[in-house]
Scaffold this motif. Sequence first.
Motif, PDB file in Angstrom:
ATOM      1  N   ARG A  67       9.937   7.220 -21.939  1.00  9.44           N
ATOM      2  CA  ARG A  67      10.394   6.258 -22.939  1.00  9.44           C
ATOM      3  C   ARG A  67       9.315   5.920 -23.971  1.00  9.44           C
ATOM      4  NH1 ARG A  67      12.947   6.177 -18.511  1.00  9.44           N
ATOM      5  NH2 ARG A  67      15.131   5.542 -18.333  1.00  9.44           N
ATOM      6  N   ARG A  68       8.176   6.558 -23.848  1.00  7.59           N
ATOM      7  CA  ARG A  68       7.043   6.316 -24.752  1.00  7.59           C
ATOM      8  C   ARG A  68       6.622   4.847 -24.786  1.00  7.59           C
ATOM      9  NH1 ARG A  68       7.114  10.859 -29.284  1.00  7.59           N
ATOM     10  NH2 ARG A  68       7.972  12.465 -27.959  1.00  7.59           N
ATOM     11  N   LYS A  69       6.506   4.276 -23.598  1.00  7.97           N
ATOM     12  CA  LYS A  69       6.053   2.899 -23.423  1.00  7.97           C
ATOM     13  C   LYS A  69       4.625   2.922 -22.889  1.00  7.97           C
ATOM     14  CE  LYS A  69      10.039   1.226 -24.549  1.00  7.97           C
ATOM     15  NZ  LYS A  69      10.216   0.702 -25.874  1.00  7.97           N
ATOM     16  N   PRO A  70       3.823   1.948 -23.269  1.00 14.02           N
ATOM     17  CA  PRO A  70       2.435   1.927 -22.787  1.00 14.02           C
ATOM     18  C   PRO A  70       2.351   1.584 -21.299  1.00 14.02           C
ATOM     19  CG  PRO A  70       2.893  -0.004 -24.147  1.00 14.02           C
ATOM     20  CD  PRO A  70       4.115   0.865 -24.208  1.00 14.02           C
ATOM     21  N   CYS A  71       1.458   2.290 -20.619  1.00 12.58           N
ATOM     22  CA  CYS A  71       1.230   2.052 -19.195  1.00 12.58           C
ATOM     23  C   CYS A  71      -0.255   2.219 -18.901  1.00 12.58           C
ATOM     24  CB  CYS A  71       2.046   3.037 -18.351  1.00 12.58           C
ATOM     25  SG  CYS A  71       1.923   2.719 -16.575  1.00 12.58           S
ATOM     26  N   VAL A  72      -0.855   1.182 -18.345  1.00  8.67           N
ATOM     27  CA  VAL A  72      -2.266   1.207 -17.971  1.00  8.67           C
ATOM     28  C   VAL A  72      -2.352   1.525 -16.483  1.00  8.67           C
ATOM     29  CG1 VAL A  72      -4.361  -0.182 -17.735  1.00  8.67           C
ATOM     30  CG2 VAL A  72      -2.917  -0.432 -19.763  1.00  8.67           C
ATOM     31  N   ARG A  73      -3.171   2.489 -16.144  1.00 12.94           N
ATOM     32  CA  ARG A  73      -3.366   2.884 -14.748  1.00 12.94           C
ATOM     33  C   ARG A  73      -4.619   2.205 -14.201  1.00 12.94           C
ATOM     34  NH1 ARG A  73      -1.905   9.283 -14.592  1.00 12.94           N
ATOM     35  NH2 ARG A  73      -0.163   9.199 -16.048  1.00 12.94           N
ATOM     36  N   VAL A  74      -4.460   1.602 -13.028  1.00 12.44           N
ATOM     37  CA  VAL A  74      -5.574   0.925 -12.375  1.00 12.44           C
ATOM     38  C   VAL A  74      -5.718   1.533 -10.975  1.00 12.44           C
ATOM     39  CG1 VAL A  74      -6.540  -1.295 -11.665  1.00 12.44           C
ATOM     40  CG2 VAL A  74      -5.027  -1.190 -13.658  1.00 12.44           C
ATOM     41  N   PRO A  75      -6.417   2.647 -10.873  1.00 13.37           N
ATOM     42  CA  PRO A  75      -6.526   3.306  -9.567  1.00 13.37           C
ATOM     43  C   PRO A  75      -7.457   2.556  -8.612  1.00 13.37           C
ATOM     44  CG  PRO A  75      -7.832   4.470 -11.200  1.00 13.37           C
ATOM     45  CD  PRO A  75      -7.092   3.374 -11.936  1.00 13.37           C
ATOM     46  N   ALA A  76      -7.138   2.653  -7.332  1.00 10.97           N
ATOM     47  CA  ALA A  76      -8.016   2.080  -6.312  1.00 10.97           C
ATOM     48  C   ALA A  76      -9.290   2.920  -6.226  1.00 10.97           C
ATOM     49  CB  ALA A  76      -7.302   2.050  -4.965  1.00 10.97           C
ATOM     50  N   LYS A  77     -10.393   2.275  -5.922  1.00  9.75           N
ATOM     51  CA  LYS A  77     -11.694   2.955  -5.834  1.00  9.75           C
ATOM     52  C   LYS A  77     -12.003   3.251  -4.362  1.00  9.75           C
ATOM     53  CE  LYS A  77     -13.067   0.573  -9.977  1.00  9.75           C
ATOM     54  NZ  LYS A  77     -13.611  -0.676 -10.482  1.00  9.75           N
ATOM     55  N   TRP A  78     -11.213   4.170  -3.797  1.00 10.95           N
ATOM     56  CA  TRP A  78     -11.315   4.470  -2.370  1.00 10.95           C
ATOM     57  C   TRP A  78     -12.716   4.946  -1.993  1.00 10.95           C
ATOM     58  CZ3 TRP A  78      -7.456   2.362  -0.007  1.00 10.95           C
ATOM     59  CH2 TRP A  78      -6.207   2.302  -0.610  1.00 10.95           C
ATOM     60  N   ALA A  79     -13.307   5.825  -2.769  1.00 11.40           N
ATOM     61  CA  ALA A  79     -14.617   6.387  -2.431  1.00 11.40           C
ATOM     62  C   ALA A  79     -15.716   5.318  -2.444  1.00 11.40           C
ATOM     63  CB  ALA A  79     -14.981   7.518  -3.397  1.00 11.40           C
ATOM     64  N   GLU A  80     -15.610   4.363  -3.355  1.00 13.48           N
ATOM     65  CA  GLU A  80     -16.632   3.319  -3.479  1.00 13.48           C
ATOM     66  C   GLU A  80     -16.443   2.181  -2.492  1.00 13.48           C
ATOM     67  OE1 GLU A  80     -16.945   1.858  -7.521  1.00 13.48           O
ATOM     68  OE2 GLU A  80     -16.355   3.840  -8.258  1.00 13.48           O
ATOM     69  N   ILE A  81     -15.189   1.762  -2.293  1.00 12.64           N
ATOM     70  CA  ILE A  81     -14.919   0.537  -1.533  1.00 12.64           C
ATOM     71  C   ILE A  81     -14.434   0.825  -0.118  1.00 12.64           C
ATOM     72  CG2 ILE A  81     -13.521  -1.577  -1.479  1.00 12.64           C
ATOM     73  CD1 ILE A  81     -13.501  -1.440  -4.564  1.00 12.64           C
ATOM     74  N   GLY A  82     -13.726   1.925   0.062  1.00 13.48           N
ATOM     75  CA  GLY A  82     -13.212   2.244   1.393  1.00 13.48           C
ATOM     76  C   GLY A  82     -11.810   1.697   1.608  1.00 13.48           C
ATOM     77  N   ARG A  83     -11.496   1.371   2.858  1.00 12.22           N
ATOM     78  CA  ARG A  83     -10.138   1.016   3.268  1.00 12.22           C
ATOM     79  C   ARG A  83      -9.539  -0.179   2.532  1.00 12.22           C
ATOM     80  NH1 ARG A  83      -9.538   0.878   9.612  1.00 12.22           N
ATOM     81  NH2 ARG A  83      -7.645  -0.078   8.822  1.00 12.22           N
ATOM     82  N   GLU A  92      -7.218  -6.977  -8.952  1.00 10.96           N
ATOM     83  CA  GLU A  92      -7.598  -6.638 -10.325  1.00 10.96           C
ATOM     84  C   GLU A  92      -6.348  -6.553 -11.213  1.00 10.96           C
ATOM     85  OE1 GLU A  92     -10.133  -3.230 -12.757  1.00 10.96           O
ATOM     86  OE2 GLU A  92      -9.628  -2.897 -10.648  1.00 10.96           O
ATOM     87  N   MET A  93      -5.296  -5.913 -10.726  1.00 11.20           N
ATOM     88  CA  MET A  93      -4.073  -5.813 -11.518  1.00 11.20           C
ATOM     89  C   MET A  93      -3.459  -7.193 -11.746  1.00 11.20           C
ATOM     90  SD  MET A  93      -2.136  -2.281 -10.358  1.00 11.20           S
ATOM     91  CE  MET A  93      -1.642  -2.895  -8.760  1.00 11.20           C
ATOM     92  N   ALA A  94      -3.428  -8.027 -10.710  1.00 10.76           N
ATOM     93  CA  ALA A  94      -2.848  -9.376 -10.833  1.00 10.76           C
ATOM     94  C   ALA A  94      -3.608 -10.205 -11.872  1.00 10.76           C
ATOM     95  CB  ALA A  94      -2.839 -10.081  -9.482  1.00 10.76           C
ATOM     96  N   ILE A 115       2.505  -8.689  -3.501  1.00  7.10           N
ATOM     97  CA  ILE A 115       3.376  -9.857  -3.675  1.00  7.10           C
ATOM     98  C   ILE A 115       2.552 -11.137  -3.519  1.00  7.10           C
ATOM     99  CG2 ILE A 115       5.317 -11.145  -2.672  1.00  7.10           C
ATOM    100  CD1 ILE A 115       6.501  -8.312  -1.948  1.00  7.10           C
ATOM    101  N   TRP A 116       1.702 -11.175  -2.505  1.00  6.35           N
ATOM    102  CA  TRP A 116       0.855 -12.341  -2.281  1.00  6.35           C
ATOM    103  C   TRP A 116      -0.072 -12.574  -3.477  1.00  6.35           C
ATOM    104  CZ3 TRP A 116      -4.444 -13.052  -1.635  1.00  6.35           C
ATOM    105  CH2 TRP A 116      -4.814 -14.307  -1.146  1.00  6.35           C
ATOM    106  N   GLU A 117      -0.686 -11.505  -4.000  1.00  6.79           N
ATOM    107  CA  GLU A 117      -1.553 -11.638  -5.180  1.00  6.79           C
ATOM    108  C   GLU A 117      -0.742 -12.129  -6.383  1.00  6.79           C
ATOM    109  OE1 GLU A 117      -4.731 -11.600  -5.577  1.00  6.79           O
ATOM    110  OE2 GLU A 117      -5.448 -10.593  -3.776  1.00  6.79           O
ATOM    111  N   GLY A 118       0.486 -11.635  -6.527  1.00  6.49           N
ATOM    112  CA  GLY A 118       1.343 -12.096  -7.620  1.00  6.49           C
ATOM    113  C   GLY A 118       1.611 -13.583  -7.541  1.00  6.49           C
ATOM    114  N   LYS A 119       1.892 -14.064  -6.342  1.00  8.00           N
ATOM    115  CA  LYS A 119       2.106 -15.507  -6.157  1.00  8.00           C
ATOM    116  C   LYS A 119       0.824 -16.283  -6.441  1.00  8.00           C
ATOM    117  CE  LYS A 119       5.664 -15.615  -2.599  1.00  8.00           C
ATOM    118  NZ  LYS A 119       5.872 -15.979  -1.200  1.00  8.00           N
ATOM    119  N   ARG A 120      -0.274 -15.784  -5.905  1.00  8.08           N
ATOM    120  CA  ARG A 120      -1.561 -16.466  -6.072  1.00  8.08           C
ATOM    121  C   ARG A 120      -1.954 -16.577  -7.533  1.00  8.08           C
ATOM    122  NH1 ARG A 120      -7.338 -15.776  -5.455  1.00  8.08           N
ATOM    123  NH2 ARG A 120      -7.267 -13.539  -5.698  1.00  8.08           N
TER     124      ARG A 120
END
Length: 166
Positions: A67-83, A92-94, A115-120
């Motif tokens: 639809r040619r709409k803007p979308c920002v990707r916020v990938p998890a930093k698995w290698a840096e932070i872990g589980r 970060e997204m919230a 969902i919890w982060e969204g509420k918070r």
Amino acid sequence: MLEEAKNLPNYANRIIVAGSRTYTDYEQFSLLMDEYVANSIRGSYCFISGDARHGADAMIIAWCEKRRKPCVRVPAKWAEIGRRAGFYRNREMAELASHLVCIYDGNSSGTRNMIWEGKRHQLELKVVLFDPAIQPNENEQSHKKHLHRPGKPTGFSFRNADLDQS
């Protein structure tokens, strides 16, 4: 902060779309997102994705590209932070968003945390519950009977979130 995220304040509506990776029905997802945007969003908008390879994260990227709409990707930093990287990414997204749409199977701990982060963060929150038992089989067309039709949800329901983080 991500370079792409610097322009987010220019949008009146910054919408995270996240959810269970087990959700696979892109056709139904597209109908749900079209309905959500038409009925719930006023003004400029962009989407935010956690950039997972499957589920709602991947589908919102494809939906935006189509639809040619803007979308920002916020990938998890698995290698840096872990589980716990997914939980940090959710926070970060919230912090960037004004709205959250979650596609939830009732079991995913990552979606429950989002969902919890969204509420918070006091985001305008919609949860779409789905029944994993009626996911389409990629090899058959019978899943069309489960497609969401406006006013006739089957296996889905939009609702304001009242789910608790456990």
